[in-house]
Write an enzyme that holds these catalytic residues in place. Structure first.
Site, short mmCIF file in Angstrom:
data_model
loop_
_atom_site.label_atom_id
_atom_site.label_comp_id
_atom_site.label_asym_id
_atom_site.label_seq_id
_atom_site.Cartn_x
_atom_site.Cartn_y
_atom_site.Cartn_z
N TYR A 98 18.29 29.23 8.17
CA TYR A 98 17.12 30.13 8.57
C TYR A 98 16.79 29.95 9.90
CZ TYR A 98 15.05 30.25 3.77
OH TYR A 98 15.10 30.51 2.52
N LYS A 156 0.93 -1.06 0.08
CA LYS A 156 0.12 0.04 -0.28
C LYS A 156 0.92 1.24 0.01
CE LYS A 156 -0.24 -0.12 4.89
NZ LYS A 156 -0.81 -0.57 6.50
C1 LIG Z 1 -0.31 -1.56 6.87
C2 LIG Z 1 -0.67 -2.83 7.38
C3 LIG Z 1 0.13 -3.83 7.63
C4 LIG Z 1 1.63 -3.83 7.50
O1 LIG Z 1 2.38 -3.55 8.60
P1 LIG Z 1 3.81 -3.17 9.00
O2 LIG Z 1 3.94 -2.83 10.24
O3 LIG Z 1 4.19 -2.32 7.76
O4 LIG Z 1 4.19 -4.58 8.55
C5 LIG Z 1 -0.54 -5.08 8.08
N1 LIG Z 1 -1.95 -5.18 8.34
C6 LIG Z 1 -2.78 -4.06 8.22
C7 LIG Z 1 -4.21 -4.17 8.40
C8 LIG Z 1 -2.25 -2.80 7.90
O5 LIG Z 1 -2.78 -1.64 7.81
#
Ligand SMILES: *Cc1c(COP(=O)(O)O)cnc(C)c1O
Length: 354
Positions: free
Chosen positions: A252, A29
């Site tokens: 800055y 994702k």
């Molecule tokens: C993003 C997500 C994962 C993966 O999590 P990581 O900590 O990146 O391994 C797994 N399950 C769900 C439901 C998620 O939203």
């Protein structure tokens, strides 16, 4: 930005070694945690058992890119049109909220799998565990569930091995689905790595995300501690080198002052590229394999570093901001955030050099 498909596959193999015999939903994702979703899918095709994304749009982009592997859609479908797309493209959506049930009632399409999410204590998405049995009775004959009705949950504190909530959530899940058919999925990266997920021992599928890209999600660790390799390396050129007199202020707000004569370098990367603006003076970068500290505030397109430790550095040299030789977790710690945020925020302006 450089990306290593070899490192990505190595880390997937590590995830399998931590959880032998389980199938892996490789979580890609958020544009593959900033690495490019289609790129990650291509690199892992034939290695992962399926891919996991947040929403239907992401899943459709995968199918459009020719990915035919199973796809788990973590936020599931909302509208009738989305349920229909899931059916047409062979996606496996997650059902997590009452509002989805109403739309699902009118949907007659088939799915390769329907996953029900139980909220065992994170209080984000999912049904109360006590509803599992009722949901099963209600959905078992629905066409959407005909080819498989499965179960998942997500832990809130998996990155803290000893947190008591882990065992509580695992117990609730185990208890809720004990008598029900279907496959199960519990473990994200933290749970895969800690292996302590006794309750996920019976889960057929893991869902590792961050560890595939190299970082360890465990508190106080870097990926190297778990034999993970960084997939993304962010570099930028040194575009100016100068000598600062004692008392000269940098950047800055003039927040950093040279105590002695200082060779300073300007690096062509800033917060508009995804480097964290909150990285304070002292945050490390790598020049010629040696660590140098950031000095002064990070600008939009540039940041400045102290080059006293690397007297031979010249304009045109490559500076590594994180990745190979410098774990992104260290930069995240310095900037008060987590590796996930830095990776997913890398901006399009960082040209990809494969
Ligand atoms: C993003 C997500 C994962 C993966 O999590 P990581 O900590 O990146 O391994 C797994 N399950 C769900 C439901 C998620 O939203």
């Amino acid at each position: 930005m450089r990306r290593s498909a070899g490192a990505l596959r190595h880390n997937l193999a590590r995830a399998r070694a931590f959880a032998p015999g389980r199938k892996v939903w490789a979580v890609i994702k958020a544009d593959g945690y900033g690495h490019g979703m289609e790129w990650a899918a291509a690199a892992l095709t034939g290695h992962a058992d399926g891919f996991s994304v947040s929403c239907v749009e992401e899943a459709l982009a995968l199918r459009a890119a020719g990915v035919s592997a199973p796809v788990l859609v973590l936020q599931g479908a909302r509208t009738a049109a989305e349920w229909d797309l899931c059916s047409r493209h062979g996606l496996q959506p997650v059902l997590h909220d009452e509002a989805q049930l109403a739309v699902l009632a009118d949907f007659r399409g088939e799915l390769p799998g329907l996953w029900i999410k139980l909220d065992t204590g994170m209080h984000r998405l999912g049904f109360a565990p006590m509803k599992a049995q009722t949901l099963f009775q209600r959905l078992r004959d629905h066409p959407a569930a005909r080819r498989g009705l499965h179960w998942l949950t997500h832990l809130a504190c998996g990155d803290q091995i000893a947190h008591p909530q882990n065992a509580e959530q695992l117990d609730r899940f185990r208890h809720a689905v004990a008598e029900l058919p279907g496959q199960r999925s519990v473990a994200n990266s933290a749970l895969v790595i800690s292996g302590g997920a006794a309750g996920s021992a019976s889960a057929e599928w893991t869902r590792p995300g961050i560890m595939l890209y190299g970082p360890s999600p465990m508190e106080g660790e870097v990926g190297r501690d778990r034999a993970l390799r960084p997939v993304m390396t962010v570099t930028a050129p040194l575009i100016a080198v100068k000598t600062l007199e004692p008392g000269a202020c940098v950047g800055y707000g003039a927040t950093w002052t040279a105590e002695g004569s200082t060779r300073a370098g300007v690096v062509a990367i800033g917060y508009a590229d995804g480097y964290p603006r909150h990285a304070p003076s002292g945050t490390p970068v790598l020049v010629h394999g040696r660590e140098c500290p950031v000095i002064g505030r990070v600008s939009m397109d540039m940041l400045e570093i102290d080059l006293n430790g690397v007297p031979d550095a010249v304009v045109g040299d490559t500076v590594t901001l994180w990745g190979e030789g410098l774990p992104v977790e260290r930069i995240a710690d310095a900037a008060g955030t987590i590796s996930y945020e830095l990776l997913t925020r890398v901006a399009g302006r960082l040209r990809v050099i494969d």
